[in-house]
Scaffold this motif. Structure first.
Motif, PDB file in Angstrom:
ATOM      1  N   LEU A   1      45.643  35.901  44.996  1.00  0.00           N
ATOM      2  CA  LEU A   1      44.302  37.070  45.181  1.00  0.00           C
ATOM      3  C   LEU A   1      44.543  37.956  44.536  1.00  0.00           C
ATOM      4  O   LEU A   1      43.340  38.197  43.794  1.00  0.00           O
ATOM      5  N   SER A   2      46.026  38.369  44.415  1.00  0.00           N
ATOM      6  CA  SER A   2      46.058  39.994  43.642  1.00  0.00           C
ATOM      7  C   SER A   2      45.667  39.498  42.741  1.00  0.00           C
ATOM      8  O   SER A   2      45.231  40.043  41.429  1.00  0.00           O
ATOM      9  N   THR A   3      46.222  38.392  41.889  1.00  0.00           N
ATOM     10  CA  THR A   3      46.018  37.773  40.454  1.00  0.00           C
ATOM     11  C   THR A   3      44.541  38.144  40.001  1.00  0.00           C
ATOM     12  O   THR A   3      44.082  38.165  38.883  1.00  0.00           O
ATOM     13  N   ARG A   4      43.522  36.978  41.235  1.00  0.00           N
ATOM     14  CA  ARG A   4      42.602  37.338  40.379  1.00  0.00           C
ATOM     15  C   ARG A   4      41.614  38.676  40.601  1.00  0.00           C
ATOM     16  O   ARG A   4      40.402  38.714  39.698  1.00  0.00           O
ATOM     17  N   GLN A   5      41.806  38.930  41.331  1.00  0.00           N
ATOM     18  CA  GLN A   5      40.781  40.680  41.265  1.00  0.00           C
ATOM     19  C   GLN A   5      41.769  41.895  40.125  1.00  0.00           C
ATOM     20  O   GLN A   5      40.970  41.920  39.380  1.00  0.00           O
TER      21      GLN A   5
END
Length: 198
Positions: free
Chosen positions: A35-39
């Motif tokens: 999720l951190s990567t996506r955001q």
């Protein structure tokens, strides 16, 4: 029943700072990293990642594979790194980003000297597995005309730091600074819900 705190996978560290060790990663660890990567990279279903990182490397797993899956984008996986195959994939598959080590970037630049300067779809190059020398960063930016982004991670926690949204429009030539994201901002509650239904 699977819970977010259950161990999803055991991963060996590289032993950069001491002896290699076995690290248990929970479902929550992996989802939160993805999720951190996506955001932070603003990944969308329009993106396509070219993955040549081994899927025994936390970056290959959390950033390339899971980050892409959570964004709804496409992932092109190769069984190993090869600069010739990299360029073929880049030119033929509408790749919008990739993540590699400084040694990989150097090989890519060298192989690129034998390629025509054709229009590409890349919007960012992400660095991993070691500091990116400023000269190599500049070469990547000059060749690809896109953002070149640093990141830092480790097997126990990926990513520890990632560039913020505002950095996607710039080339970075040094260390990364920025504000950390809280787990709430990254969607920890979403991660728990996703993990609980798997």
């Amino acid at each position: 029943r699977m819970k977010p705190e259950n161990v999803a996978l055991l991963l060996h560290t590289s032993g950069t700072t001491s002896k290699p060790k076995l690290v248990p990663l929970t479902h929550a660890n992996l989802i939160l990293g993805a999720l951190s990567t996506r955001q932070t990279l603003q990944l969308t279903m329009e993106d396509c990642c070219l993955n040549m990182m081994p899927l025994i490397h936390i970056g290959g797993i959390a950033r390339n594979l899971l980050g892409t899956l959570l964004s709804g984008g496409r992932l092109v996986c190769y069984p190993f790194f090869d600069p010739v195959s990299f360029w073929t994939g880049l030119e033929e598959r509408e790749i919008t980003w990739y993540y590699g080590s400084p040694a990989m970037h150097r090989s890519i630049i060298e192989e690129g000297k034998h390629r025509l300067n054709r229009p590409l779809h890349l919007r960012m190059v992400c660095n991993a597995a070691g500091g990116l020398p400023p000269a190599l960063c500049a070469e990547l930016h000059d060749r690809f005309k896109c953002s070149v982004l640093p990141s830092y991670g480790m097997s126990e926690c990926m990513p520890i730091s990632s560039p913020g949204r505002s950095m996607l429009q710039y080339t970075t030539l040094g260390s990364m600074i920025g504000r950390p994201y809280s787990s709430r901002a990254l969607g920890a509650n979403t991660a728990v819900r996703l993990s609980s239904t798997c």
